[in-house]
Design a protein around this motif. Sequence first.
Motif, PDB file in Angstrom:
ATOM      1  N   HIS A 100       0.806  -1.219   0.000  1.00 22.82           N
ATOM      2  CA  HIS A 100       0.000   0.000   0.000  1.00 22.82           C
ATOM      3  C   HIS A 100       0.839   1.269   0.000  1.00 22.82           C
ATOM      4  O   HIS A 100       0.591   2.173  -0.782  1.00 22.82           O
ATOM      5  CB  HIS A 100      -0.949   0.008   1.201  1.00 22.82           C
ATOM      6  CG  HIS A 100      -1.899   1.151   1.192  1.00 22.82           C
ATOM      7  ND1 HIS A 100      -1.677   2.318   1.893  1.00 22.82           N
ATOM      8  CD2 HIS A 100      -3.072   1.318   0.542  1.00 22.82           C
ATOM      9  CE1 HIS A 100      -2.683   3.149   1.676  1.00 22.82           C
ATOM     10  NE2 HIS A 100      -3.541   2.565   0.862  1.00 22.82           N
ATOM     11  N   HIS A 101       1.823   1.391   0.897  1.00 23.70           N
ATOM     12  CA  HIS A 101       2.598   2.626   0.955  1.00 23.70           C
ATOM     13  C   HIS A 101       3.950   2.419   1.633  1.00 23.70           C
ATOM     14  O   HIS A 101       4.182   1.413   2.278  1.00 23.70           O
ATOM     15  CB  HIS A 101       1.825   3.732   1.683  1.00 23.70           C
ATOM     16  CG  HIS A 101       1.622   3.507   3.156  1.00 23.70           C
ATOM     17  ND1 HIS A 101       0.491   2.925   3.662  1.00 23.70           N
ATOM     18  CD2 HIS A 101       2.396   3.799   4.225  1.00 23.70           C
ATOM     19  CE1 HIS A 101       0.562   2.871   4.982  1.00 23.70           C
ATOM     20  NE2 HIS A 101       1.717   3.389   5.351  1.00 23.70           N
ATOM     21  N   VAL A 102       4.799   3.401   1.446  1.00 23.70           N
ATOM     22  CA  VAL A 102       6.015   3.531   2.242  1.00 23.70           C
ATOM     23  C   VAL A 102       5.806   4.727   3.153  1.00 23.70           C
ATOM     24  O   VAL A 102       5.021   5.634   2.837  1.00 23.70           O
ATOM     25  CB  VAL A 102       7.286   3.731   1.381  1.00 23.70           C
ATOM     26  CG1 VAL A 102       7.553   2.500   0.524  1.00 23.70           C
ATOM     27  CG2 VAL A 102       7.213   4.985   0.540  1.00 23.70           C
ATOM     28  N   ALA A 103       6.492   4.714   4.281  1.00 18.82           N
ATOM     29  CA  ALA A 103       6.400   5.839   5.212  1.00 18.82           C
ATOM     30  C   ALA A 103       7.784   6.441   5.408  1.00 18.82           C
ATOM     31  O   ALA A 103       8.782   5.729   5.494  1.00 18.82           O
ATOM     32  CB  ALA A 103       5.813   5.401   6.550  1.00 18.82           C
ATOM     33  N   ILE A 104       7.787   7.742   5.477  1.00 20.08           N
ATOM     34  CA  ILE A 104       9.018   8.509   5.603  1.00 20.08           C
ATOM     35  C   ILE A 104       8.937   9.347   6.867  1.00 20.08           C
ATOM     36  O   ILE A 104       7.950  10.058   7.103  1.00 20.08           O
ATOM     37  CB  ILE A 104       9.212   9.386   4.351  1.00 20.08           C
ATOM     38  CG1 ILE A 104       9.353   8.467   3.133  1.00 20.08           C
ATOM     39  CG2 ILE A 104      10.397  10.318   4.521  1.00 20.08           C
ATOM     40  CD1 ILE A 104       9.300   9.163   1.812  1.00 20.08           C
TER      41      ILE A 104
ATOM     42  N   GLY B 150       2.874   5.117  -8.242  1.00 18.98           N
ATOM     43  CA  GLY B 150       2.094   3.893  -8.135  1.00 18.98           C
ATOM     44  C   GLY B 150       1.617   3.497  -6.756  1.00 18.98           C
ATOM     45  O   GLY B 150       1.010   2.445  -6.601  1.00 18.98           O
ATOM     46  N   HIS B 151       1.910   4.303  -5.752  1.00 20.48           N
ATOM     47  CA  HIS B 151       1.457   3.981  -4.400  1.00 20.48           C
ATOM     48  C   HIS B 151       1.364   5.257  -3.566  1.00 20.48           C
ATOM     49  O   HIS B 151       1.853   6.312  -3.965  1.00 20.48           O
ATOM     50  CB  HIS B 151       2.396   2.973  -3.716  1.00 20.48           C
ATOM     51  CG  HIS B 151       3.815   3.441  -3.610  1.00 20.48           C
ATOM     52  ND1 HIS B 151       4.251   4.357  -2.669  1.00 20.48           N
ATOM     53  CD2 HIS B 151       4.912   3.121  -4.348  1.00 20.48           C
ATOM     54  CE1 HIS B 151       5.546   4.563  -2.817  1.00 20.48           C
ATOM     55  NE2 HIS B 151       5.968   3.833  -3.846  1.00 20.48           N
ATOM     56  N   PHE B 152       0.740   5.145  -2.404  1.00 23.46           N
ATOM     57  CA  PHE B 152       0.688   6.268  -1.471  1.00 23.46           C
ATOM     58  C   PHE B 152       2.040   6.425  -0.787  1.00 23.46           C
ATOM     59  O   PHE B 152       2.819   5.471  -0.690  1.00 23.46           O
ATOM     60  CB  PHE B 152      -0.372   6.014  -0.377  1.00 23.46           C
ATOM     61  CG  PHE B 152      -1.785   6.182  -0.836  1.00 23.46           C
ATOM     62  CD1 PHE B 152      -2.399   7.425  -0.827  1.00 23.46           C
ATOM     63  CD2 PHE B 152      -2.522   5.092  -1.274  1.00 23.46           C
ATOM     64  CE1 PHE B 152      -3.710   7.580  -1.253  1.00 23.46           C
ATOM     65  CE2 PHE B 152      -3.833   5.229  -1.698  1.00 23.46           C
ATOM     66  CZ  PHE B 152      -4.430   6.482  -1.685  1.00 23.46           C
ATOM     67  N   THR B 153       2.305   7.633  -0.313  1.00 24.48           N
ATOM     68  CA  THR B 153       3.477   7.909   0.498  1.00 24.48           C
ATOM     69  C   THR B 153       2.978   8.508   1.807  1.00 24.48           C
ATOM     70  O   THR B 153       2.209   9.469   1.803  1.00 24.48           O
ATOM     71  CB  THR B 153       4.428   8.904  -0.197  1.00 24.48           C
ATOM     72  OG1 THR B 153       4.810   8.366  -1.469  1.00 24.48           O
ATOM     73  CG2 THR B 153       5.670   9.151   0.643  1.00 24.48           C
TER      74      THR B 153
END
Length: 174
Positions: free
Chosen positions: A100-104, A153-156
Amino acid sequence: MTHLGRRYGQLVQVSYATRDMDAAVAHAGAELGITGLRRNESDIEVLSYGEHRRLGVKSAIANMGEPGAVRQFEIIEPVSGVTEIYSGAVDLSAHILAFHHVAIAVPGPYAAWETLLDEVHASGDAMALLFPAVPSPEAGLCFCYVDTRRRIGHFTEYLWADPSLAGIPVAPWL
């Protein structure tokens, strides 16, 4: 246009959505060797695409890695409210875990979070989710999902935690 990708040096989490938390946690253990996931359930008010809405989720996180290089593996099961953030972004029927996403991480004082929000608004990407719905340093923990699907292509997700919260599992970079 603001290039939020320069923040990827602070990548702290890879997150998956699921339709069944128990099965997903079992799969993570059996197939990936990821055990000790801390589970949580939450129901919060968020700002989603400009509207105040509720979001109910089950989540599980595992922190892995050496001190100074800890990363999170997260699983989220949408339960109520703005579930389309998850179910509309990925096919939850395709696999028990759907990326779904990566988190920063956004390290530093609350002013760093305000700078990030300004950069997101300038980027042209939509703010899919913001917590708290009305940003405030008193929250201690803030996060947002930026809808970067058209570009990558995905949420961040971006996460900020007050430095006084060092040691909490959800903010391993502190």
